[in-house]
Design a protein around this motif. Structure first.
Motif, PDB file in Angstrom:
ATOM      1  N   TRP A   1      -5.432   1.917   0.204  1.00 35.96           N
ATOM      2  CA  TRP A   1      -4.422   2.484   1.078  1.00 35.96           C
ATOM      3  C   TRP A   1      -4.810   2.274   2.544  1.00 35.96           C
ATOM      4  O   TRP A   1      -3.960   2.000   3.390  1.00 35.96           O
ATOM      5  CB  TRP A   1      -4.267   3.972   0.779  1.00 35.96           C
TER       6      TRP A   1
ATOM      7  N   TYR B   1       1.838  -1.554  -7.265  1.00 37.51           N
ATOM      8  CA  TYR B   1       1.067  -2.171  -6.175  1.00 37.51           C
ATOM      9  C   TYR B   1       0.770  -3.635  -6.487  1.00 37.51           C
ATOM     10  O   TYR B   1       0.942  -4.516  -5.633  1.00 37.51           O
ATOM     11  CB  TYR B   1      -0.224  -1.388  -5.981  1.00 37.51           C
TER      12      TYR B   1
ATOM     13  N   GLU C   1       0.810  -1.216   0.000  1.00 37.81           N
ATOM     14  CA  GLU C   1       0.000   0.000   0.000  1.00 37.81           C
ATOM     15  C   GLU C   1       0.849   1.274   0.000  1.00 37.81           C
ATOM     16  O   GLU C   1       0.359   2.358  -0.341  1.00 37.81           O
ATOM     17  CB  GLU C   1      -0.942   0.010   1.207  1.00 37.81           C
TER      18      GLU C   1
ATOM     19  N   ARG D   1       2.808   2.007  -2.110  1.00 30.97           N
ATOM     20  CA  ARG D   1       2.963   2.378  -3.519  1.00 30.97           C
ATOM     21  C   ARG D   1       1.823   3.275  -4.021  1.00 30.97           C
ATOM     22  O   ARG D   1       1.868   3.730  -5.165  1.00 30.97           O
ATOM     23  CB  ARG D   1       2.968   1.122  -4.390  1.00 30.97           C
ATOM     24  N   LEU D   2       0.819   3.538  -3.219  1.00 32.81           N
ATOM     25  CA  LEU D   2      -0.431   4.101  -3.736  1.00 32.81           C
ATOM     26  C   LEU D   2      -0.555   5.621  -3.666  1.00 32.81           C
ATOM     27  O   LEU D   2      -1.567   6.162  -4.108  1.00 32.81           O
ATOM     28  CB  LEU D   2      -1.620   3.465  -2.998  1.00 32.81           C
TER      29      LEU D   2
END
Length: 531
Positions: A510, A448, A394, A396-397
């Motif tokens: 997320w 992700y 998460e 990466r979001l």
């Protein structure tokens, strides 16, 4: 000879394996470069990791990577990794560029082949529809037989198909060529992303995955610009197919010389087979990825071909991101039929100049790619704060959340400034936030999915590519009708509302992604790092 005696001859990248004679209980050493066979022994004085098992058929040695194994793609040099990444990016660009460069000659195709606008636009739709068909076969085949062989075969078929388009004298030939080239061109879109995940560990892969994710959007933006000027020139629209052929040939040649096999299960399977051959079949080895795995070809194909659909139906992460990516990707392709209406029909621009209207979107995509460094910094901080040294997927979001806000802003802006008397630069500038948002959404969601599904990433991304390709095939066909019946403003606003409806998706994962992954059969779980 004992196992300890044999382990003493290990040197450099070459190792020795112990060949056991079960009748005489004797041992002999054979050299294997650069792999080694290791057995569970007491003491472990050699300092090397050991293969678990007894070497019997019912209890084979489990082949795994060594600590600093030179054959493990994670341990390859950075230079080699980036050469592979650039080759993968070129091939992905080639395929995505070819999807839209065709659109630059639509006006001339209608005139020369005496067909309707709708039939000519099918050349775009069928090409991207091929993207929906190809991944169903090529993603699982890449996971079964390796990325390299699938790449070489599919791109080897994709490239010469464009000759048919270059000499086409009727729309039927053009459409058949477009469909088949789309099917075979789909392979890099799925297996290239898997290869990036194969060679970069989670800390390293941020920029590489950002480049891979951005290229499928950058290619379609550049395509109409080049295709439009080529069609306007004395070369004519047929020459666009020669450009596609040239790019395909370059990608194929570079792939042959620069792209090795990267898929860990295939590499370890080959190592296990090699070790068995060295022992003349007296010792049994099996890759750790093949434990409990069926060896029936038909069963493997059935499982792997169905996996993208299984992911779509059972994995909320894959399903919702597939829908989100499909909406923004389909909207991008809708612009290939909407921009000619707005800039060529309404404002009287030529095909070549009309292609320049995509520069706003292209600039946004370029800036969106650059923001990957911000995302990487956030991700690395999350890794440093993690007790296991691995950040949750998460992390990466963040850019996807920003992009989710930018996409509807850009689309609403374009919708209500598209027509005269508003100056032409205003809707072109509106393409900037849209392009940046699209790029950030695809970058973050791709990274992700890489982190969340790891070795199953190719199947996860195949599920998204199938759905997004269907959207990208349908949206350009319905866009002209929407613009005609609703007007340019409300026609584009429909796409803006779709983007707005998807905005909460990255925020949802997320906040709740960890809990959702914990219930998944395939997704990474934090317990995997401690087991």
């Amino acid at each position: 000879m004992t196992s300890a005696d044999c382990s003493s001859v290990f040197h450099g990248d070459c190792t020795s394996i112990v060949v056991h004679d079960r009748n005489s209980q004797s041992h002999t050493c054979k050299e294997s470069c650069p792999v080694e066979e290791k057995t569970e022994t007491d003491g472990g004085s050699s300092g090397h990791a050991r293969y678990i098992g007894s070497g019997m058929h019912e209890d084979p040695y489990i082949v795994v990577w060594d600590e600093e194994d030179p054959e493990n793609p994670y341990n390859w040099s950075k230079t080699r990794k980036w050469i592979i990444t650039m080759q993968l990016a070129l091939t992905t660009f080639t395929v995505s560029f070819s999807s839209s460069s065709y659109s630059g000659g639509l006006e001339y195709i209608v005139r020369d082949l005496n067909v309707s606008d709708e039939l000519a636009v099918l050349g775009i739709s069928l090409y991207v529809l091929g993207f929906a068909v190809g991944p169903l076969l090529f993603a699982p085949m890449g996971e079964m037989y390796g990325r390299r062989i699938v790449f070489l075969i599919t791109v080897g078929l994709y490239t010469p198909l464009h000759i048919g388009g270059a000499f086409a004298r009727n729309i039927t030939t053009v459409l058949i060529v477009r469909l088949l080239s789309g099917i075979f061109g789909a392979s890099p879109l799925t297996n290239a992303g898997g290869a990036v995940a194969d060679i970069f560990n989670p800390r390293e892969r941020g920029l590489a995955s950002a480049i891979y994710a951005a290229v499928p959007f950058l290619g379609p933006v550049i395509g109409p610009i080049v295709g439009g000027f080529v069609a306007d020139s004395s070369l004519g629209w047929h020459f666009n197919f020669w450009l596609m052929l040239l790019l395909g040939a370059i990608s194929l040649i570079m792939g042959y010389f620069l792209a090795p096999e990267t898929y860990a299960p295939v590499l370890l399977r080959r190592r296990a087979k090699h070790l068995m051959q060295l022992s003349n079949g007296t010792i049994s080895y099996k890759s750790k990825y093949d434990i409990g795995r069926s060896t029936s070809f038909m069963k493997i194909m059935r499982v792997n071909l169905s996996r993208p659909f299984v992911f779509m139906l059972t994995e909320p992460i894959v399903l919702l991101f597939a829908i989100y990516i499909s909406v923004v990707y389909g909207t991008l392709y809708a612009l290939f039929s909407a921009f000619p209406i707005v800039f060529e029909t309404r404002r009287g621009w030529s095909a070549g100049v009309g292609g320049l209207a995509f520069l706003g979107v292209g600039a946004g995509i370029s800036v969106g790619t650059a923001t990957a460094s911000i995302q990487n910094t956030i991700y690395q901080k999350a890794m440093d704060n993690s007790s296991t040294g691995r950040a949750p997927p998460e992390a990466r979001l963040h850019m996807a959340m920003m992009g989710g806000i930018l996409v509807p802003i850009g689309l609403f802006w374009f919708a209500w400034t598209a027509d005269p008397p508003v100056h032409w630069i205003v809707p072109i500038i509106a393409g900037f936030p849209f392009g940046q948002g699209v790029c950030q959404i695809l970058q973050s969601s791709t990274a992700y999915l890489m982190d969340a599904y790891e070795i199953y990433f190719a199947s996860a991304i195949a599920a998204t590519i199938v759905l997004r390709s269907i959207f990208a095939a349908v949206f350009p066909v319905i866009a002209p009708t929407m613009f005609e019946n609703l007007g340019d403003a409300w026609g584009m606003s429909i796409f803006a509302f779709l983007g707005l409806a998807c905005t909460p998706i990255p925020f949802l994962f997320w906040k709740h992604g960890k809990a959702i992954r914990s219930k998944s059969k395939y997704a990474f779980k934090e317990s995997d790092d401690t087991s």
